[in-house]
Design a protein around this motif. Structure first.
Motif, PDB file in Angstrom:
ATOM      1  N   LYS A  97      18.930 -10.487 -45.431  1.00  0.00           N
ATOM      2  CA  LYS A  97      18.077 -11.417 -44.669  1.00  0.00           C
ATOM      3  C   LYS A  97      18.904 -12.202 -43.649  1.00  0.00           C
ATOM      4  CE  LYS A  97      14.409 -12.029 -48.111  1.00  0.00           C
ATOM      5  NZ  LYS A  97      13.746 -12.948 -49.054  1.00  0.00           N
ATOM      6  N   ILE A  98      20.136 -12.514 -44.036  1.00  0.00           N
ATOM      7  CA  ILE A  98      21.032 -13.210 -43.090  1.00  0.00           C
ATOM      8  C   ILE A  98      21.279 -12.328 -41.873  1.00  0.00           C
ATOM      9  CG2 ILE A  98      23.401 -14.037 -42.742  1.00  0.00           C
ATOM     10  CD1 ILE A  98      23.345 -14.931 -45.708  1.00  0.00           C
ATOM     11  N   LYS A  99      21.566 -11.061 -42.102  1.00  0.00           N
ATOM     12  CA  LYS A  99      21.793 -10.135 -40.978  1.00  0.00           C
ATOM     13  C   LYS A  99      20.565 -10.053 -40.081  1.00  0.00           C
ATOM     14  CE  LYS A  99      23.960  -6.273 -41.342  1.00  0.00           C
ATOM     15  NZ  LYS A  99      24.329  -4.899 -41.767  1.00  0.00           N
ATOM     16  N   ALA A 100      19.389 -10.082 -40.704  1.00  0.00           N
ATOM     17  CA  ALA A 100      18.149  -9.966 -39.934  1.00  0.00           C
ATOM     18  C   ALA A 100      17.908 -11.178 -39.041  1.00  0.00           C
ATOM     19  CB  ALA A 100      16.961  -9.777 -40.885  1.00  0.00           C
ATOM     20  N   GLU A 101      18.396 -12.350 -39.435  1.00  0.00           N
ATOM     21  CA  GLU A 101      18.211 -13.561 -38.627  1.00  0.00           C
ATOM     22  C   GLU A 101      19.071 -13.538 -37.362  1.00  0.00           C
ATOM     23  OE1 GLU A 101      15.996 -16.005 -38.930  1.00  0.00           O
ATOM     24  OE2 GLU A 101      15.164 -14.992 -40.689  1.00  0.00           O
ATOM     25  N   LYS A 102      20.160 -12.764 -37.390  1.00  0.00           N
ATOM     26  CA  LYS A 102      21.027 -12.559 -36.221  1.00  0.00           C
ATOM     27  C   LYS A 102      21.561 -13.858 -35.606  1.00  0.00           C
ATOM     28  CE  LYS A 102      18.911  -8.149 -34.938  1.00  0.00           C
ATOM     29  NZ  LYS A 102      18.208  -7.385 -33.879  1.00  0.00           N
ATOM     30  N   VAL A 103      22.006 -14.756 -36.480  1.00  0.00           N
ATOM     31  CA  VAL A 103      22.680 -15.964 -35.987  1.00  0.00           C
ATOM     32  C   VAL A 103      24.155 -15.589 -35.814  1.00  0.00           C
ATOM     33  CG1 VAL A 103      23.137 -18.414 -36.388  1.00  0.00           C
ATOM     34  CG2 VAL A 103      21.010 -17.403 -37.206  1.00  0.00           C
ATOM     35  N   PHE A 104      24.425 -14.922 -34.711  1.00  0.00           N
ATOM     36  CA  PHE A 104      25.698 -14.234 -34.497  1.00  0.00           C
ATOM     37  C   PHE A 104      26.939 -15.116 -34.599  1.00  0.00           C
ATOM     38  CE2 PHE A 104      22.679 -11.549 -31.945  1.00  0.00           C
ATOM     39  CZ  PHE A 104      22.709 -10.456 -32.804  1.00  0.00           C
ATOM     40  N   PRO A 105      26.902 -16.395 -34.169  1.00  0.00           N
ATOM     41  CA  PRO A 105      28.151 -17.167 -34.199  1.00  0.00           C
ATOM     42  C   PRO A 105      28.466 -17.796 -35.548  1.00  0.00           C
ATOM     43  CG  PRO A 105      26.445 -18.489 -33.183  1.00  0.00           C
ATOM     44  CD  PRO A 105      25.833 -17.137 -33.486  1.00  0.00           C
ATOM     45  N   TYR A 106      27.576 -17.668 -36.527  1.00  0.00           N
ATOM     46  CA  TYR A 106      27.770 -18.372 -37.796  1.00  0.00           C
ATOM     47  C   TYR A 106      28.690 -17.599 -38.729  1.00  0.00           C
ATOM     48  CZ  TYR A 106      24.572 -22.345 -37.441  1.00  0.00           C
ATOM     49  OH  TYR A 106      23.982 -23.544 -37.109  1.00  0.00           O
ATOM     50  N   VAL A 107      29.537 -18.350 -39.433  1.00  0.00           N
ATOM     51  CA  VAL A 107      30.439 -17.747 -40.406  1.00  0.00           C
ATOM     52  C   VAL A 107      29.637 -17.037 -41.493  1.00  0.00           C
ATOM     53  CG1 VAL A 107      30.637 -19.884 -41.750  1.00  0.00           C
ATOM     54  CG2 VAL A 107      32.445 -18.170 -41.871  1.00  0.00           C
ATOM     55  N   GLU A 108      28.457 -17.542 -41.813  1.00  0.00           N
ATOM     56  CA  GLU A 108      27.615 -16.899 -42.831  1.00  0.00           C
ATOM     57  C   GLU A 108      27.221 -15.477 -42.418  1.00  0.00           C
ATOM     58  OE1 GLU A 108      27.006 -21.331 -43.405  1.00  0.00           O
ATOM     59  OE2 GLU A 108      27.138 -19.953 -41.697  1.00  0.00           O
ATOM     60  N   TYR A 109      27.013 -15.286 -41.108  1.00  0.00           N
ATOM     61  CA  TYR A 109      26.639 -13.956 -40.615  1.00  0.00           C
ATOM     62  C   TYR A 109      27.791 -12.972 -40.831  1.00  0.00           C
ATOM     63  CZ  TYR A 109      25.073 -10.265 -37.445  1.00  0.00           C
ATOM     64  OH  TYR A 109      24.688  -9.053 -36.916  1.00  0.00           O
ATOM     65  N   ALA A 110      29.007 -13.391 -40.472  1.00  0.00           N
ATOM     66  CA  ALA A 110      30.175 -12.534 -40.680  1.00  0.00           C
ATOM     67  C   ALA A 110      30.392 -12.274 -42.164  1.00  0.00           C
ATOM     68  CB  ALA A 110      31.415 -13.195 -40.074  1.00  0.00           C
ATOM     69  N   ALA A 111      30.234 -13.318 -42.978  1.00  0.00           N
ATOM     70  CA  ALA A 111      30.456 -13.185 -44.423  1.00  0.00           C
ATOM     71  C   ALA A 111      29.443 -12.242 -45.058  1.00  0.00           C
ATOM     72  CB  ALA A 111      30.386 -14.559 -45.078  1.00  0.00           C
ATOM     73  N   ALA A 112      28.191 -12.366 -44.638  1.00  0.00           N
ATOM     74  CA  ALA A 112      27.142 -11.509 -45.216  1.00  0.00           C
ATOM     75  C   ALA A 112      27.468 -10.034 -44.993  1.00  0.00           C
ATOM     76  CB  ALA A 112      25.788 -11.859 -44.606  1.00  0.00           C
TER      77      ALA A 112
END
Length: 444
Positions: free
Chosen positions: A418-433
């Motif tokens: 779900k994190i990947k789907a939100e595509k908040v590209f600059p967030y560390v959570e996106y990279a971590a997911a």
């Protein structure tokens, strides 16, 4: 004054000192010679610029004023005297009434691009961190009338509106200024600043992709005029990252490092490498930074968590907390708790978070995240409070980490996806997911 004495600031080059000594020795015989006084003023002015010693500024001002008495039609010296007086007034060495009187007595100054006295008075207030915003704005508006040919008042007025997050007013002043100064690189820079500040003022950095694209255009235009503008390079790199253009972001960080081998560019490069799934390269760069700036490594604690390096991440967080003596950011506490969670258990992680929360102030959303971590609200309540993609990304990550630690692998994968789907590209959570999904799938 003996120029061989030690000065308060930078030491002067020997040649400058020797020239000043020579001129001072000849002063009594040559003080009626305009050329001598002009050269003496130039020497003192150069000495001031090199040393930042106000004594030289005062001496330069006196020499130029004596010269102007002997050469009353020499207009250029009036501008030099006015600028020196303006600097002195801003520093509090002379009264602004003296500056105003000089400006009024020399109307030729209005034919230059030098701002009127009100501009410098407003700048002095800003320098003093005055809370009287209305007075500052009033003085700046007055300075626009004093000399409409001066760009400085427009620039400072725009910056004041930006400081107060009055973007429409900043853009209105910028539009006026562009009509008068259509080729000004300074105004192109301010246009980029306005766009960048508007992006940062959003509740979620990716909520307006058109604004992000506009920011990229603004900074690229600025860099055409000045490719060595480090701040513009770093801002452009961050905007590329916000749009998920990580390779372009990395390229800009590399260019920034060529301009200045400083920590800001290197830290940005670490993050860009992590987003590009180049964790080994990122950790190698962190180690390189640590050799020259050992304490700065703590700033990468959360980024090491991205690759599941919980033990090393936890050590860096402890190092950071010891170094900053209690001044902590909420997200440092949260990622410290995540690392503790993955190395221990939920109860230990909750205790670790509670111990640190007393050192920080939280906004409403941060308080909501902490309540979920401490089992004070349900995940349903947390998701209800997540009102945009950025907050949803943070909420999904918190839930996923608990699910993962408790062995609920399918649920953890679902929330990471779900994190990947939100595509908040600059967030560390996106990279971590992205990393965590790979790790879990490899373990199957």
């Amino acid at each position: 004054m003996n120029v061989t004495n030690k000065y308060k600031y930078k030491e002067l080059p020997k040649t400058i000192k020797e020239q000043i000594s020579k001129f001072e020795e000849s002063y009594s015989d040559s003080k009626e010679n305009p050329a001598f006084l002009a050269n003496l003023g130039d020497l003192y002015k150069k000495a001031y610029e090199l040393s930042n010693n106000k004594i030289f500024r005062k001496k330069a001002l006196n020499a130029y004023q004596e010269f102007s008495k002997l050469a009353p039609n020499h207009f250029q010296v009036f501008a030099v005297i006015y600028n020196l007086k303006a600097e002195s007034a801003v520093d509090g060495d002379i009264d602004f009434s003296s500056l105003k009187s000089y400006y009024a007595a020399h109307p030729q100054l209005k034919n230059t691009t030098i701002p009127g006295p009100s501009f410098y008075q407003s700048y002095a207030l800003i320098k003093e961190r005055s809370s009287d915003k209305n007075r500052i704005l009033k003085l700046l508006k007055q300075s626009l009338k004093e000399n409409p040919k001066a760009l400085g008042p427009y620039s400072l007025l725009i910056l004041q509106h930006l400081d107060n997050k009055r973007f429409l007013l900043a853009e209105a002043i910028l539009k006026q200024a562009k009509k008068k100064f259509p080729d000004s690189n300074r105004l192109r820079g301010l246009q980029a600043n306005i766009t960048y500040d508007k992006i940062n003022a959003q509740d979620c950095v990716i909520s307006d992709k058109n604004l992000l694209k506009k920011g990229i255009v603004n900074f690229k235009e600025l860099l055409k005029d000045n490719p060595n503008n480090l701040d513009a390079r770093l801002s452009l790199a961050r905007l590329y990252r916000a749009l998920g253009l990580y390779q372009l972001s990395l390229a800009e960080y590399n260019r920034a490092i060529e301009l200045d081998d400083g920590l800001s560019a290197k830290a940005g490069k670490v993050q860009a490498l992590i987003f590009l799934d180049r964790m080994d390269d990122a950790t190698a760069l962190i180690s390189e930074i640590g050799k020259t700036h050992p304490n700065y490594r703590a700033n990468f604690a959360d980024w090491l968590s991205v690759g599941g390096r919980w033990d090393e991440s936890l050590k860096l967080f402890v190092l950071g907390f010891e170094r900053i003596k209690g001044v902590i950011d909420f997200y440092d506490v949260q990622w410290y708790a995540f690392a503790t969670l993955m190395l221990n258990d939920k109860e230990t992680a909750q205790k670790a978070m509670e111990e640190k929360l007393g050192f920080i102030k939280m906004n409403k959303w941060e308080s909501t995240l902490s309540k979920f971590f401490l089992d004070k609200i349900s995940k349903e309540k947390l998701l209800e409070k997540a009102t945009n993609s950025c907050r949803l990304t943070e909420a999904f990550y918190s839930i996923a980490m608990f699910e993962w630690q408790q062995g609920n692998i399918a649920s953890a994968l679902d929330y990471f996806s779900k994190i990947k789907a939100e595509k908040v590209f600059p967030y560390v959570e996106y990279a971590a997911a992205k990393y965590h999904i790979k790790t879990i799938e490899l373990q199957k």
